[in-house]
Design an enzyme around this catalytic site. Structure first.
Site, PDB file in Angstrom:
ATOM      1  N   GLY A   1      76.473  -4.745  35.339  1.00  0.00           N
ATOM      2  CA  GLY A   1      77.796  -4.832  36.325  1.00  0.00           C
ATOM      3  C   GLY A   1      77.617  -6.036  37.526  1.00  0.00           C
ATOM      4  N   ASN A   2      76.071  -5.809  37.860  1.00  0.00           N
ATOM      5  CA  ASN A   2      75.973  -6.807  38.920  1.00  0.00           C
ATOM      6  C   ASN A   2      75.508  -8.080  38.419  1.00  0.00           C
ATOM      7  OD1 ASN A   2      75.921  -4.858  40.999  1.00  0.00           O
ATOM      8  ND2 ASN A   2      73.899  -3.947  40.306  1.00  0.00           N
TER       9      ASN A   2
ATOM     10  N   LYS B   1      75.243   7.055  43.050  1.00  0.00           N
ATOM     11  CA  LYS B   1      75.686   5.955  42.160  1.00  0.00           C
ATOM     12  C   LYS B   1      76.439   4.976  43.154  1.00  0.00           C
ATOM     13  CE  LYS B   1      76.853   3.873  38.343  1.00  0.00           C
ATOM     14  NZ  LYS B   1      75.723   2.713  37.887  1.00  0.00           N
TER      15      LYS B   1
ATOM     16  N   LYS C   1      76.109   3.695  33.362  1.00  0.00           N
ATOM     17  CA  LYS C   1      76.078   3.169  32.062  1.00  0.00           C
ATOM     18  C   LYS C   1      75.121   2.890  31.261  1.00  0.00           C
ATOM     19  CE  LYS C   1      74.465  -1.365  32.608  1.00  0.00           C
ATOM     20  NZ  LYS C   1      73.707  -1.303  33.667  1.00  0.00           N
TER      21      LYS C   1
ATOM     22  N   LYS D   1      67.815   3.317  34.291  1.00  0.00           N
ATOM     23  CA  LYS D   1      67.394   2.585  33.460  1.00  0.00           C
ATOM     24  C   LYS D   1      66.187   3.064  32.539  1.00  0.00           C
ATOM     25  CE  LYS D   1      69.242  -1.530  35.546  1.00  0.00           C
ATOM     26  NZ  LYS D   1      70.647  -1.284  35.034  1.00  0.00           N
TER      27      LYS D   1
HETATM   28  P1  ADP Z   1      72.887  -3.173  36.930  1.00  0.00           P
HETATM   29  O1  ADP Z   1      74.187  -3.752  37.303  1.00  0.00           O
HETATM   30  O2  ADP Z   1      72.293  -4.065  36.091  1.00  0.00           O
HETATM   31  O3  ADP Z   1      73.048  -1.911  36.348  1.00  0.00           O
HETATM   32  P2  ADP Z   1      71.189  -2.174  39.221  1.00  0.00           P
HETATM   33  O4  ADP Z   1      71.387  -2.969  40.432  1.00  0.00           O
HETATM   34  O5  ADP Z   1      71.812  -0.924  38.813  1.00  0.00           O
HETATM   35  O6  ADP Z   1      71.682  -3.298  38.046  1.00  0.00           O
HETATM   36  O7  ADP Z   1      69.693  -2.177  38.863  1.00  0.00           O
HETATM   37  C1  ADP Z   1      68.950  -3.491  38.790  1.00  0.00           C
HETATM   38  C2  ADP Z   1      67.985  -3.523  40.282  1.00  0.00           C
HETATM   39  O8  ADP Z   1      67.213  -2.703  40.393  1.00  0.00           O
HETATM   40  C3  ADP Z   1      67.504  -4.485  40.591  1.00  0.00           C
HETATM   41  O9  ADP Z   1      68.470  -5.499  41.085  1.00  0.00           O
HETATM   42  C4  ADP Z   1      66.455  -4.197  41.618  1.00  0.00           C
HETATM   43  O10 ADP Z   1      66.809  -4.546  42.925  1.00  0.00           O
HETATM   44  C5  ADP Z   1      66.426  -2.595  41.463  1.00  0.00           C
HETATM   45  N1  ADP Z   1      65.128  -1.946  41.377  1.00  0.00           N
HETATM   46  C6  ADP Z   1      64.873  -0.757  41.913  1.00  0.00           C
HETATM   47  N2  ADP Z   1      63.547  -0.624  41.682  1.00  0.00           N
HETATM   48  C7  ADP Z   1      62.948  -1.358  40.764  1.00  0.00           C
HETATM   49  C8  ADP Z   1      61.640  -1.510  40.092  1.00  0.00           C
HETATM   50  N3  ADP Z   1      60.922  -0.638  40.228  1.00  0.00           N
HETATM   51  N4  ADP Z   1      61.742  -2.709  39.308  1.00  0.00           N
HETATM   52  C9  ADP Z   1      62.680  -3.385  39.260  1.00  0.00           C
HETATM   53  N5  ADP Z   1      63.777  -3.389  39.722  1.00  0.00           N
HETATM   54  C10 ADP Z   1      64.165  -2.361  40.488  1.00  0.00           C
HETATM   55 MG    MG Z   2      73.081   0.124  37.568  1.00  0.00          MG
END
Ligand code: ADP
Ligand code: MG
Length: 318
Positions: A14-15, A132, A216, A278
């Site tokens: 979503g980001n 979340k 998601k 993820k």
């Molecule tokens: P999306 O909208 O794709 O679900 P999120 O913001 O939920 O995105 O998840 C991606 C983010 O996770 C990255 O932008 C980063 O800031 C964060 N993040 C936290 N820990 C880690 C890590 N260990 N490695 C990479 N990214 C990380």
């Molecule tokens: Mg996310």
């Protein structure tokens, strides 16, 4: 060309469609959507059966704000209904943008959105422990007033204040049968948008909605498992999973075994509500199916399928 029966489930962040740091207009969101579909078109041209799952974190939080601001004029919609609402309009954006991109690439495959319900436990403990992130960044000066009104707000992995809501574990995708039939006929299906609208079974009333947002990525893993997909690819705004994320010593991992993933997750190496789900989603999928799971940046999807980008979650060291 891959075999007819090979299915990939692709989760889009979503980001990536509406960056949390930006106040995106609908024009911006269409622009980000169009820019983000290159990898999907490539996979479609390579012959994959495809199902797309998208997030709605920034958008559903904005919808909540919109509903709250308008409450004196029109009755606000609850969070569970807003998940379905955002899945509708984000699905529409992706559907239209993807069809245009496919036609430009000379591909005549059809695209359809299925508004999806996802079964959860009505007594999932996660419902009362918000983790979340939703909505855009909130100015620090506004945080005390929100907390006073009972709105949960926390700092995300990038230090931005955002709202947080409960996020129950997805158990099963209610519409998996219809999604499977569409995917197997070559239609590119957009399903489980925003993680899907959470539902549970009530002995008297039947299926009922829950006011929460399912992650998601976890929903995509359940969908990939139930569709019998051979690939789960999680596309986001970082190029892979990092050790020491955000520190000067940070480095990206090309592969991560299930055992390492569990150990690092246990040690808090991945952001709660962002990278941790993820990694868990990818690991669940690999553990349950023996399939392939990759976490990478939106623009690198095709490279990642070839093993040239991103972090691949593997069962064990070769
Ligand atoms: P999306 O909208 O794709 O679900 P999120 O913001 O939920 O995105 O998840 C991606 C983010 O996770 C990255 O932008 C980063 O800031 C964060 N993040 C936290 N820990 C880690 C890590 N260990 N490695 C990479 N990214 C990380
Ligand atoms: Mg996310």
């Amino acid at each position: 060309m891959v075999n007819d029966s090979e299915t990939a489930v692709i989760a889009l962040g979503g980001n990536a469609l509406s960056p949390a740091g930006e106040h995106s207009s609908i024009g911006d969101q269409f622009r980000h959507t169009r820019a983000s579909l290159g990898a999907i078109v490539d996979l479609a041209l390579d012959g994959w059966d495809l199902c797309l799952v998208h997030g709605n974190g920034p958008q559903v939080g904005d919808e909540l704000v919109r509903n709250e601001l308008a409450r004196a004029e029109v009755a606000p919609l609850p969070l569970g209904v807003l998940v379905a609402a955002t899945a509708g309009w984000i699905g529409y954006m992706i559907q239209q943008s993807l069809e245009n991109a496919l036609r430009l690439a000379g591909c005549d495959r059809e695209v359809a959105t299925v508004i999806t319900q996802v079964r959860v436990r009505h007594d999932d403990p996660a419902l009362s422990a918000p983790t979340k992130f939703i909505g855009h960044e909130i100015a620090e000066s506004r945080v005390p007033a929100l907390l006073e009104r009972g709105v949960a707000v926390k700092k995300d992995a990038r230090g931005r204040f955002r709202r947080v809501v409960g996020s129950p574990a997805p158990l099963a995708v209610h519409e998996v049968g219809v999604i499977r039939r569409l995917v197997q006929s070559g239609t590119i299906v957009i399903a489980c948008g925003g993680g899907g609208a959470p539902i549970y079974y009530d002995g008297e009333r039947g299926w009922e909605g829950v006011d929460a947002v399912i992650d998601k990525d976890l929903a995509a893993a359940v969908l990939a498992r139930d569709l019998g997909a051979s690939l789960l690819m999680i596309l986001t705004d970082v190029d892979g999973v990092y050790l020491d994320y955000g520190k000067p010593t940070q480095r990206m991992l090309e592969s991560l075994t299930l055992a390492e993933a569990a150990r690092l997750d246990g040690a808090g190496a991945f952001g709660a509500g962002s990278m941790a789900p993820k990694v868990r989603a990818a690991a669940d999928f690999v553990r349950h199916t023996g399939g392939r799971a990759i976490i990478t940046e939106l623009a690198r999807g095709r490279e990642a399928v070839r093993g040239a980008a991103g972090t691949t979650i593997i069962a064990e060291n070769a």
